[in-house]
Design a protein around this motif. Structure first.
Motif, short mmCIF file in Angstrom:
data_model
loop_
_atom_site.label_atom_id
_atom_site.label_comp_id
_atom_site.label_asym_id
_atom_site.label_seq_id
_atom_site.Cartn_x
_atom_site.Cartn_y
_atom_site.Cartn_z
N PRO A 235 -4.29 8.58 1.96
CA PRO A 235 -3.62 7.66 2.19
C PRO A 235 -2.81 7.78 3.59
O PRO A 235 -2.21 8.58 3.97
N MET A 236 -3.04 6.62 4.35
CA MET A 236 -2.42 6.55 5.72
C MET A 236 -2.60 5.04 6.21
O MET A 236 -3.26 4.12 5.41
N VAL A 237 -1.89 4.64 7.24
CA VAL A 237 -1.81 3.37 7.81
C VAL A 237 -2.55 3.29 8.81
O VAL A 237 -2.49 3.96 9.65
N CYS A 238 -3.52 2.23 8.68
CA CYS A 238 -4.51 2.16 9.89
C CYS A 238 -4.23 0.69 10.35
O CYS A 238 -4.17 -0.34 9.75
N ALA B 228 -4.82 -3.81 18.36
CA ALA B 228 -5.25 -2.79 17.64
C ALA B 228 -4.87 -1.61 18.99
O ALA B 228 -4.33 -0.41 18.64
N ALA B 229 -5.34 -2.08 20.31
CA ALA B 229 -5.19 -1.05 21.27
C ALA B 229 -3.72 -0.79 21.47
O ALA B 229 -3.18 0.27 21.81
N ALA B 230 -2.88 -1.88 21.68
CA ALA B 230 -1.43 -1.83 21.78
C ALA B 230 -0.73 -0.88 20.91
O ALA B 230 0.00 -0.08 21.06
N SER B 231 -1.22 -1.20 19.48
CA SER B 231 -0.71 -0.20 18.32
C SER B 231 -1.12 1.02 18.82
O SER B 231 -0.19 1.84 18.64
N ALA B 232 -2.37 1.38 19.25
CA ALA B 232 -2.54 2.87 19.32
C ALA B 232 -1.69 3.38 20.47
O ALA B 232 -1.20 4.57 20.48
N LEU B 233 -1.03 2.80 21.66
CA LEU B 233 -0.32 3.09 22.43
C LEU B 233 1.12 3.57 22.10
O LEU B 233 1.69 4.23 22.83
N THR B 234 1.53 2.86 21.02
CA THR B 234 2.81 3.05 20.58
C THR B 234 2.77 3.78 19.34
O THR B 234 4.02 4.38 19.24
N GLY B 235 2.04 3.68 18.64
CA GLY B 235 1.96 4.22 17.26
C GLY B 235 2.84 3.44 16.37
O GLY B 235 3.09 4.11 15.14
N TYR B 236 2.98 2.41 16.53
CA TYR B 236 3.48 1.21 15.80
C TYR B 236 2.84 0.06 15.79
O TYR B 236 2.02 -0.32 16.68
N SER C 163 -4.47 -7.88 1.77
CA SER C 163 -5.23 -9.00 1.62
C SER C 163 -5.37 -9.79 3.17
O SER C 163 -4.52 -9.78 3.93
N PRO C 164 -6.51 -10.42 3.54
CA PRO C 164 -6.78 -10.90 4.59
C PRO C 164 -6.07 -12.11 5.08
O PRO C 164 -5.81 -12.45 5.90
N ASP C 165 -5.33 -12.71 3.93
CA ASP C 165 -4.37 -13.93 4.14
C ASP C 165 -3.12 -13.47 4.11
O ASP C 165 -2.07 -14.32 4.20
N ASN C 166 -2.50 -12.05 4.55
CA ASN C 166 -1.22 -11.85 3.89
C ASN C 166 -0.83 -11.81 5.59
O ASN C 166 -0.57 -10.77 6.06
N ARG C 167 -0.72 -12.82 6.21
CA ARG C 167 -0.61 -13.03 7.64
C ARG C 167 0.62 -12.62 8.05
O ARG C 167 1.76 -13.05 7.30
N ALA C 168 0.87 -12.22 9.10
CA ALA C 168 2.29 -11.80 9.65
C ALA C 168 2.16 -11.67 11.29
O ALA C 168 1.25 -11.39 11.85
N LEU C 169 3.53 -11.97 11.83
CA LEU C 169 3.21 -11.97 13.36
C LEU C 169 3.23 -10.63 13.74
O LEU C 169 3.76 -9.79 13.25
N ALA C 170 2.45 -10.26 14.67
CA ALA C 170 2.33 -8.80 15.02
C ALA C 170 3.63 -8.27 15.58
O ALA C 170 4.21 -7.16 15.20
N ARG C 171 4.65 -9.01 16.19
CA ARG C 171 5.83 -8.49 16.85
C ARG C 171 6.96 -8.26 15.46
O ARG C 171 7.86 -7.56 15.58
N GLU C 172 6.52 -8.95 14.28
CA GLU C 172 7.42 -8.80 13.14
C GLU C 172 6.98 -7.42 12.36
O GLU C 172 7.71 -7.26 11.54
N CYS C 173 5.79 -6.92 12.95
CA CYS C 173 5.65 -5.59 12.05
C CYS C 173 6.06 -4.40 13.07
O CYS C 173 5.27 -3.21 12.69
N LYS C 174 6.71 -4.53 13.94
CA LYS C 174 6.79 -3.44 15.17
C LYS C 174 7.66 -2.11 14.49
O LYS C 174 7.65 -1.16 15.21
N ASP C 175 8.12 -2.14 13.29
CA ASP C 175 8.66 -0.88 12.93
C ASP C 175 7.63 -0.37 11.83
O ASP C 175 8.10 0.44 11.17
N VAL C 176 6.39 -0.84 11.82
CA VAL C 176 5.34 -0.21 10.79
C VAL C 176 4.73 0.92 11.53
O VAL C 176 4.02 0.74 12.67
N LYS C 177 5.09 2.19 11.19
CA LYS C 177 4.28 3.30 11.75
C LYS C 177 3.13 3.43 11.31
O LYS C 177 2.87 3.26 10.16
N ILE C 178 2.00 3.60 12.35
CA ILE C 178 0.62 3.74 11.87
C ILE C 178 0.23 5.17 12.04
O ILE C 178 1.03 6.00 12.81
#
Lengths: 253, 590
Positions: B544-547, B574-582, B435-450
């Motif tokens: 199914p994948m994480v984007c 988005a760019a930062a996430s592409a560089l780390t894979g998370y 959901s677009p309102d399922n807000r979280a800080l980007a830094r709190e999602c750093k363990d999410v592999k994409i």
């Protein structure tokens, strides 16, 4: 056409403004939803003639053209949660289907709710191999129809055989499109949490005269809100008919 | 709360609701409820009954269950019937809650105590977290109080030949521009012909803009046919603005083709301050960045406009969002709007207008302002507006030859609620699935592999968005760890990627930086995979994948696969996430 409309829609409904609660004059409610295809042929002609007369409705639950239009819907319900968005109602890949073409209209119906995640909704809305639903009534939570402005959403539901959606609240574009097309009747519940007290497959009745929603299987009754501002537009038969009625545009060519 | 108490506090609720007129005799299609929004909660927050003292200095209330503090917002819930009925017997000139002055007295708002994710659900209970300041006399004794109008109200008044109107009124509005595209155009045309006749002519061949953009670069026959349908109509009606495409194998050889409708409308000068623009697409609200009323409609309404040039609209009340503070270098407008949507939820602005003001907004360029207004619909909003200024006028120079008349909210305008943000304290955010309102800080999602990153769409595929992504890649100097898809919104954006130098790069273009970083080659401009589309759409999620995506919605199945997981983010994130894979906070690189 004007004559036909007035003979069916007598007496003329009063404006059901939001302040006139809790009961609107019964006359109003009896006009709010007319059966398909009878008045819907008229309604359809004034706003959305997606149904050439040779196409007959699919489900037996549609009333045949007869004396007075029914103000109740009865049948099995399909239960949904909050924030059911338009991508779940009709996935975007099916938007190449043009709703104003009769065969594509029917195909749209066959994909209704195909976007629902099966983990949350294991019971398919439309049985595989069929193209219409056995659930003419949808029970939903808050913000039903959020997301896109695609009119394909209410159209797919109507084409699949849905008669009414009974939800806690609606997203505005979906609500508006439902009223404009006349495909499904968007009804609001008075209270929250009704969808949690219903199960897909329950036999239910929606009574617009008494503004109640009855779940026969669970033995419960819930209060509905009167249609409010949208009433006169639905009464008139959609935005086009309403515009003609109020003199905004001249009669159809 | 008893009826008695409710009636005693009538003046309060009038202030809160902003009701100042009896129901207008001309109704409109709308929800019968007063404004409301709700959020799923893990428990019901129990807040004390609203204080009806005239002392506004107690803005904080804490939940009895979890002690969480709620700050000074006005929260509206649907009123019990007795209040609705009582509300209508008050004279038409009840004083409104003048939000700005009172809240302005408070210190700048800290988002950490906003806590609006969890809110009391209870229906039929009215809850004002802050009681509004009282006028010195009760409303019923004031006589005719002149009050101003908000921007949205003024634009609608102007376009309906009214000198004054109020939220809740249903009016016939003259439309300045109607836009449609390849997905909804054919249906709209079908309705137009059926209602007005096979040989009917559109109301104004210069006010309709037809932009194929959704399903273009596909072999799907129906999709291709739909472009033919709108072409036939454009030719038949001699539509002045039809951005055609015929050769699908090479977008560059189609001189008229633009790409994503909302960006094309802006780039081609169709968005002008003070006007009314309707489109058969929910993100039409994007154009509100130009200080106009812009909203999405369905085929039937659009068919109506096509023939008459008018539509019946209900005037929405306006929520004001004051964004102040210097924009941190790691934040973009996408972070701001995700912050706001997370604050008020996906139904927080249903049937309302969202007005964005403040020093931060003034510092944004037009493309950033568009990003802000673009996602108004994700909060349920009817339209979004940004007051036009020099930035707006400069952008429009050379793009339009038509005169326009900007309007601005009056000092005394009434807003239904006001939200204040100290932007300097905000951090990069994402919207987690689904959901677009399922807000979280980007830094709190750093363990999410994409699995992939998608940069594109009207929301995040403009030149500025790609510039931002390029900045992050440049700062890193490394290659991306996951497939990174780039879909410029329009031909113009595509050309900018290949021609404009990225600041601080020593003259490199975005395309060069993207290539060095190992991104996919920028694709043909269109809506692309933002909404999935036909199966062969570039970058569609077919498994199914994480984007991580710069797009606007992440409901189940949005980009194709029902089990796909989409994290909405800014181009920096988005760019930062592409560089780390998370999922990665861009401060790792900026």
């Amino acid at each position: 056409m004007a004559t036909t409309l007035s003979s069916i829609q007598a007496p003329v409904s009063t404006i059901c403004a939001f302040s006139q609660r809790p009961h609107c004059p019964t006359g109003t409610q009896s006009l709010l939803f007319v059966s398909k295809p009878s008045n819907y042929v008229i309604f359809a002609k004034t706003s959305y003639s997606f149904k050439p007369s040779k196409i007959r409705p699919i489900t037996a639950l549609r009333a045949t053209p007869s004396s007075s239009p029914p103000t109740t819907f009865h049948g099995q319900c399909y239960v949904l949660g909050d924030n059911i968005d338009t991508d779940q109602i009709i996935p975007a890949e099916h938007l190449t289907l043009v709703p104003s073409k009769p065969d594509e209209y029917k195909k749209l119906g066959s994909f209704a709710f195909s976007g629902l995640p099966t983990s949350l909704y294991p019971i398919p809305f439309i049985q595989p191999g069929t193209d219409s639903t056995q659930y003419p009534i949808i029970i939903a939570g808050a913000n039903f129809g959020c997301g896109s402005s695609r009119e394909h959403a209410p159209v797919a539901l109507g084409a699949a055989g849905v008669r009414a959606v009974v939800a806690e609240s609606y997203a505005r574009i979906f609500f508006r499109n439902s009223v404009a097309t006349g495909e499904v009747y968007p009804i609001e519940l008075e209270h929250e949490g009704v969808n949690k007290q219903c199960t897909t497959g329950d036999i239910v009745t929606v009574d617009l005269d008494r503004n109640v929603f009855i779940n026969h299987t669970k033995g419960k009754e819930f209060v509905l809100k009167p249609i409010g501002d949208a009433g006169p537009v639905i009464d008139a038969g959609g935005i086009f008919a309403y515009a003609r009625k109020t003199g905004m545009i001249s009669s159809m060519v | 709360m008893t009826c008695g108490t409710a009636l005693l506090s009538l003046s309060h609720w009038l202030l809160v609701l902003g009701i100042s007129s009896l129901p207008h005799p001309l109704p409109e299609i709308s929800s019968a409820r007063a404004s409301l929004f709700r959020v799923p909660t893990h428990h019901r927050h129990t807040l004390p009954s609203p204080s009806f003292s005239s002392n506004p200095s107690t803005p904080l209330h804490s939940c009895k269950n979890c002690k969480r503090i709620f700050s000074d917002y006005i929260i509206l819930y649907s009123l019990p019937p007795v209040l609705l009925m009582a509300a209508t017997i008050v004279p038409a000139h009840a004083a409104f809650f003048g939000a700005k002055k009172e809240i302005g007295a408070r210190a700048s708002f800290s988002p950490s105590i906003s806590a609006h994710r969890c809110r009391k659900h209870a229906l039929n209970k009215v809850l004002a977290v802050m009681s509004p300041t009282q006028p010195s006399r009760a409303p019923s004794t004031t006589g005719s109080v002149k009050h101003g109008m908000t921007m949205t109200e003024k634009i609608l008044a102007k376009s309906s030949d009214r000198s004054k109107l109020e939220p809740g009124e249903n009016i016939w509005v003259n439309i300045d521009v109607l836009m449609t595209h390849d997905v909804c155009g054919p249906g709209t045309i079908g309705i137009f012909k059926k209602e007005f006749g096979k040989n009917a002519k559109v109301w104004d061949r210069e006010k309709i803009v037809i932009i194929p953009d959704h399903y273009i670069f596909t072999s799907d026959e129906r999709a291709n046919r739909n472009v033919d349908i709108i072409r036939d109509f454009a030719l038949e009606q001699n539509i002045k603005y039809f951005y055609d495409i015929k050769d699908l194998s090479n977008f560059k050889v189609n001189p008229d083709y633009k790409g994503v409708c909302h960006v094309a409308l802006a780039q081609e000068g169709h968005c002008r301050p003070g006007e009314v623009l309707l489109g058969t697409d929910s993100h039409t609200c994007n154009a509100g960045a130009f200080g106009q009323f812009a909203t999405g409609i369905g085929n039937t309404d659009a068919g109506f406009v096509m023939g008459t040039g008018k539509l019946l609209l209900k005037v929405p009340p306006t929520m004001q969002f004051v964004l102040d503070g210097e924009m941190p270098h790691y934040l973009l407008a996408k972070d701001l709007i995700l912050q706001i949507i997370g604050e008020i939820t996906v139904a927080g602005a249903t049937y309302k207008s969202m007005e964005f003001v403040g020093s931060t907004v003034e510092s944004l360029n037009m493309e950033e302002r568009m990003t802000l207004c673009n996602m108004v619909v994700e909060a349920g909003g009817k339209n979004g507006v940004v007051p036009p200024d020099e930035t707006t006028f400069k952008y429009l120079e050379g793009k339009t030859s038509l005169n326009y008349e900007p309007v601005y909210s009056d000092e005394s305008a009434k807003f239904i609620s006001e939200y204040r943000f100290d932007v300097s304290k905000l951090e990069p955010v994402v919207a987690k699935p689904h959901s677009p309102d399922n807000r979280a800080l980007a830094r709190e999602c750093k363990d999410v592999k994409i699995d992939r990153v998608y940069i594109g769409s009207c929301t995040g595929g403009k030149t500025e968005d790609f510039m931002a992504a390029a900045k992050v890649f440049l700062a890193s100097g490394k290659k991306v760890k996951v497939p990174t898809f780039l879909v410029p919104a329009t031909q113009k954006v595509w050309m900018d990627l290949y021609s404009l130098p990225v600041p601080g790069s020593g003259g490199k273009t975005c395309s060069q930086i993207f290539e060095e970083a190992g991104c996919d080659t920028p694709a043909s401009p269109s809506c692309g995979a933002c909404l999935g589309g036909p199966r062969d759409t570039y970058a569609r999620m077919n498994e199914p994948m994480v984007c991580v995506s710069t797009t606007n919605r992440n409901f189940p199945g949005r980009m194709g696969h029902k089990e796909g997981q989409i994290y909405l983010a800014s181009p920096y994130t988005a760019a930062a996430s592409a560089l780390t894979g998370y999922v990665t906070d861009p401060r790792e690189f900026l």
